[in-house]
Enzyme design. Structure first.
Site, short mmCIF file in Angstrom:
data_model
loop_
_atom_site.label_atom_id
_atom_site.label_comp_id
_atom_site.label_asym_id
_atom_site.label_seq_id
_atom_site.Cartn_x
_atom_site.Cartn_y
_atom_site.Cartn_z
CB ILE A 296 -0.97 0.03 1.21
CG1 ILE A 296 -0.20 -0.08 2.53
CG2 ILE A 296 -2.01 -1.06 1.08
CD1 ILE A 296 -1.09 0.03 3.75
N GLY A 297 2.17 1.13 0.04
CA GLY A 297 3.02 2.30 0.00
C GLY A 297 4.48 1.89 0.08
CB SER A 298 7.27 1.78 -1.49
OG SER A 298 7.06 2.56 -2.64
N GLY A 299 8.79 3.71 0.40
CA GLY A 299 9.60 4.90 0.59
C GLY A 299 11.04 4.53 0.79
N GLY A 300 11.85 5.52 1.16
CA GLY A 300 13.28 5.31 1.28
C GLY A 300 13.67 4.34 2.37
CG PHE A 301 13.75 4.92 6.30
CD1 PHE A 301 14.87 4.58 7.04
CD2 PHE A 301 13.57 6.25 5.97
CE1 PHE A 301 15.76 5.53 7.46
CE2 PHE A 301 14.47 7.22 6.39
CZ PHE A 301 15.57 6.85 7.13
N GLY A 302 11.66 1.71 3.36
CA GLY A 302 11.05 0.41 3.19
C GLY A 302 9.67 0.49 2.58
CE LYS B 191 8.34 3.49 7.83
NZ LYS B 191 8.30 4.72 8.63
CG ASP C 60 9.23 14.85 4.32
OD1 ASP C 60 9.01 15.81 3.55
OD2 ASP C 60 9.42 13.70 3.92
#
Length: 868
Positions: free
Chosen positions: A516-522, A538, A633
């Protein structure tokens, strides 16, 4: 001889000091003054300042008497009535202090910790005045007003005080904290609400007279009565005429009734009350209590209900049923979506306060359809169904009292949603539990204990075997070899949330199936725990030494943070090399999807709720935690939405925890371009005002419904000033920096041209002006000129006057806008635009490098530190 003279002198000084510290002052006090209840306890119950003729006094008192909580109050002396309170939600002890300095008034507890203060002022304070109207005023050196208690009303207004449109009175609980009732002044009426639900309007009262259709500007009381006034106070819009009185107050009572009273001797005589019928007050008989109007209303319980305990109050269902809680409440609402839902029917002749002020959710439907609508909505707690029209009304979020109604006698039927208990049978079967016990097999009474014993033994062996297998797997994965004993101890910090096994989360997420989502930490996956709670898991990846430190910081800090507008950390996993965080699931996703996506447009009230929720969450991070937390952020992607667009801030766990001394040492840039404050690139100290800047940028995007740096069609910038509709022209597109456009429209007073055109006139110029003025104050170039988040909450709620943007401190937006114009003219693709907008990054020998502070923020949302 000198020594004999010295002793009387010291004695006189001591006597003067006692007199000064314990005596009350008249009309004025001056900076560097402090007072506590203990210090002035012998002087009129803690009073340290009185008005010129002694009509009002300022004191640190304990109004409740039964509780050791003290507040800074303004009190009408003759009746001993509190008309204003400073620190309603933050009481102090008898040793806590009120301090007057050149910066304003502040209140601190006995340890010196601040609990309340006046907002930042435009010039130093020279005096504090309590006048004969009961207004506490901070004065500058020219006797100009810097701040007035009249501008920050609590639950009462007096003669001479105005309650302007957008402001409100809020009720007071028995412990003197803010209650759930509000009297709100709109541009056409005075409205009573309970938890956001309207239950009375002044214009509908039989004692109120509507004199004109002018727009209301404020409410006031005077010698002749209660008035809603327009045209600078020259036109009466709505009024309640009362007998002449020189001293009168209007108050929102703790019960939820709005009253106007005049002084008779030392007592207040009620002249007006709304609602006049006590049964129209939402919680007059408690939750689902039945109110019957008479000379004095009576409370009972509807059929199939009985009185609840002292803790719950109101009425609860009989049999094996319980009342549900909305999924917006602190109780987990997922239980409402289970099949075990029933509806308890109320008798004919009953009605609900909100039905008069709300529209049906559906017209022309049958009863089954109406119930199905409620069953599929976890915020719905009951329905009222009108037979003649097929109208379906839903009761949402909170349940109030029911009342007996003559008008609803033969047409309106109410149904209260109920959760079925352990028994799966329907409501009629549960009315008589004794019938069930008669039919219960005798053999079962014998066999069940033995069956239960053997089941427990089998379950014990199963768990023992699984635990052995799990330990072997951990050793095989090198679990105990990968962490030192110090690392393991770090995860057992007192107060941490639940610790999950990795296998549990594998099962919950169906082997991490739904991303359902992603980013720089996982990456973030949707999961369902054994108790049917939906969660977001997460999974941290690329975990280095710094990553371990960040992870430990996150679970140690946010595990103990609980706020309605912050995403809750429900648990974590630290097993082997795996690091996972388990959060509550937000079913509407992030704000950017709702705001910038192609789905239904966000209505203005929804945008206001989102802005307020986000502001409250940031205010808590900045000043409500033990350590100040700066998010760094703030952007729509990190604002998640739940039912009814309740906003919750995410990804604040990896933020730096700063003290005042540490903030100047925090220099690593992080955040998202387009929301970065100027201080990131000027080596200035990073503080909570950095988040304020980012919030201002988000607020502007809420206004327009677009990214601040999006390419816009020309018609988007030519909305009609009267209605906000589209112009027919669409000759092309331009790269427009919306914050600059907002500044220019603010200077010209053309606020409707900034509103999202999809709202099609469903927003007023005043509503847009509030957002724009708050946003521009937030994005001042100098951090010191930006308001703090508590002040921003007050401005959005209407309790604090809107700030005035400093145009000089906003001039840097014009430089940014110039860069956008140049980029739009060049039209050579993203690479060329980046060269124009970020010359300091893409500089070449032939490129003119410009001041980075003027150009740092106009690239669209690209990460500097990477999404989390």
């Amino acid at each position: 001889m000198g020594s004999f003279l010295f002793i009387p002198t010291v004695f006189l000084l001591f006597v003067l000091l006692v007199l000064v510290s314990g005596g009350s002052f008249s009309e004025f006090i001056y900076p560097n003054f402090s007072a506590s209840h203990f210090q002035f306890v012998d002087n009129a119950g803690g009073a340290f300042l009185s008005s010129r003729n002694g009509t009002f006094k300022a004191a640190i008192v304990n109004p409740g008497a039964e509780q050791p909580n003290f507040y800074l109050c303004i009190i009408h002396v003759a009746s001993n009535t509190v008309i204003w309170t400073a620190n309603r939600n933050a009481s102090i002890s008898a040793s806590g202090k009120m301090n007057l300095t050149a910066k304003g008034v502040s209140i601190s507890d006995e340890d010196g910790n601040p609990v309340w203060s006046t907002p930042s002022l435009k010039s130093p304070v020279s005096a504090l005045l309590l006048n004969e109207m009961g207004n506490l005023i901070l004065l500058d050196q020219f006797n100009g007003s810097l701040w007035e208690s009249f501008h920050y009303p609590t639950d009462t207004i007096v003669i001479g005080q105005h309650l302007p449109v957008g402001s409100f009175l809020s009720s007071t609980r028995s412990n003197f904290s803010i209650g759930d009732y509000r009297l709100i002044i709109s541009d056409s009426d005075a409205i009573l609400q309970w938890l956001g639900q309207t239950y009375w309007e002044l214009s509908m009262d039989t004692n109120a007279y509507t004199n004109s259709n002018y727009i209301v500007e404020y409410m006031s009381i005077d010698r002749t009565g209660l008035h809603l006034l327009g045209r600078n106070g020259t036109v009466v819009v709505i009024q309640v005429l009362l007998s002449s009185s020189d001293l009168r107050i209007a108050k929102l009572e703790s019960s939820g009734q709005f009253t106007v009273k005049s002084l008779s001797g030392t007592d207040w005589k009620q002249e007006f009350g709304g609602p006049a019928d006590d049964c129209q007050i939402p919680l007059v008989c408690g939750r689902v209590g039945l109110c019957t109007a008479s000379t004095s209303h009576t409370c009972s319980c509807p059929a199939s209900f009985h009185a609840g305990s002292e803790d719950t109050g109101g009425c609860v269902p009989s049999g094996s049923f319980s009342l549900p809680f909305s999924c917006n409440s602190t109780i987990n609402g997922s239980q409402l979506n289970s099949p075990a839902i029933s509806y308890i029917r109320l008798d004919y002749g009953m009605d609900y306060f909100a039905n008069v002020f709300s529209e049906p959710v559906k017209y022309g439907v049958n009863l089954s359809t109406c119930q199905a609508l409620c069953s599929s909505d976890c915020t719905c707690l009951g329905i009222f169904y009108e037979n003649s029209s097929g109208s379906c009304y839903t009761l949402k979020d909170e349940l109030g009292s029911i009342f007996v109604s003559n008008t609803a006698k033969n047409d309106l039927l109410g149904y209260i949603k109920a959760l079925v208990g352990s028994s799966p049978s329907n409501f009629s079967d549960n009315k008589n539990p004794s019938n069930q016990s008669k039919n219960f097999p005798v053999a079962a009474l014998v066999l069940l204990p033995f069956s239960g014993f053997f089941l427990l033994v089998a379950l014990g062996f199963l768990l023992w075997g699984r635990r052995r297998q799990s330990k072997k797997k951990e050793i095989k994965l090198g679990h105990f070899g990968s962490l030192s004993s110090g690392d393991m101890d770090a995860f057992y910090i007192p107060g941490l949330p639940k610790r999950f096994d990795y296998e549990e989360l594998e099962v919950a997420t169906d082997d991490f199936k739904t991303l359902i989502g992603s980013g720089g930490f996982g990456a973030v996956y949707k999961g369902v725990l054994p108790d049917k709670t939906v969660v977001a898991v997460k999974k941290i990846i690329n975990l280095g030494v710094q990553g371990k430190k960040d992870f430990c910081s996150e679970i140690a800090v946010i595990g103990n943070i609980h706020h309605a507008n912050l995403v809750k950390l429900k648990g974590f996993c630290a097993q082997g090399r795996q690091r996972l965080l388990v959060y509550e699931y937000m079913n509407r996703g992030s704000l950017d999807r709702s705001l910038f996506g192609s789905g239904p447009v966000l209505e203005w009230q929804e945008r206001l709720d989102i802005a307020l929720g986000t502001a409250r969450g940031l205010a808590y991070l900045h000043s409500g935690c033990e350590q100040k937390i700066i998010h760094c952020d703030v952007k729509p992607e990190n604002i998640l939405l739940h039912d009814h667009f309740q906003a919750k801030i995410s990804d604040f766990g990896l933020s730096k925890l700063l003290t005042t001394e540490q903030s100047s040492l925090f220099t690593t840039m992080r955040g998202t371009r387009g929301y970065l404050a100027p201080e990131w690139l000027t080596n200035s100290a990073i503080s909570e005002k950095t988040d304020v800047y980012s919030f201002g940028m988000v607020l502007l995007e809420l206004v327009s419904g677009r990214k601040n740096t999006l390419r816009l069609q020309s018609h988007s910038l030519n909305n009609s000033s009267s209605g906000g509709g589209q112009s027919s022209s669409s000759s092309g597109s331009a790269l427009v920096y919306f914050p600059l456009f907002a500044l220019e429209m603010h200077e010209q007073g053309r606020y409707l041209e900034l509103a999202d055109w999809r709202l099609e006139g469903r927003v007023t110029s005043e509503e847009v002006e509030k957002f724009v003025r708050v946003a521009l104050c937030c994005v001042h170039e100098e951090p010191a000129l930006r308001p703090n988040m508590n002040t921003i909450v007050g401005m959005l709620e209407g309790g604090i006057p809107l700030g005035r943007p400093n145009l000089q401190s906003l001039n840097f937006l014009r430089f940014i806008g110039r860069g956008f114009t140049e980029a739009s003219m060049i039209e050579r693709g993203t690479e060329q635009i980046d060269r124009v907008l970020y010359p300091e990054v893409n500089a070449s020998p032939t490129t003119t490098t410009m001041d980075s502070r003027n150009y740092f923020s106009y690239v669209s949302s690209q990460q500097v530190s990477g999404p989390r």
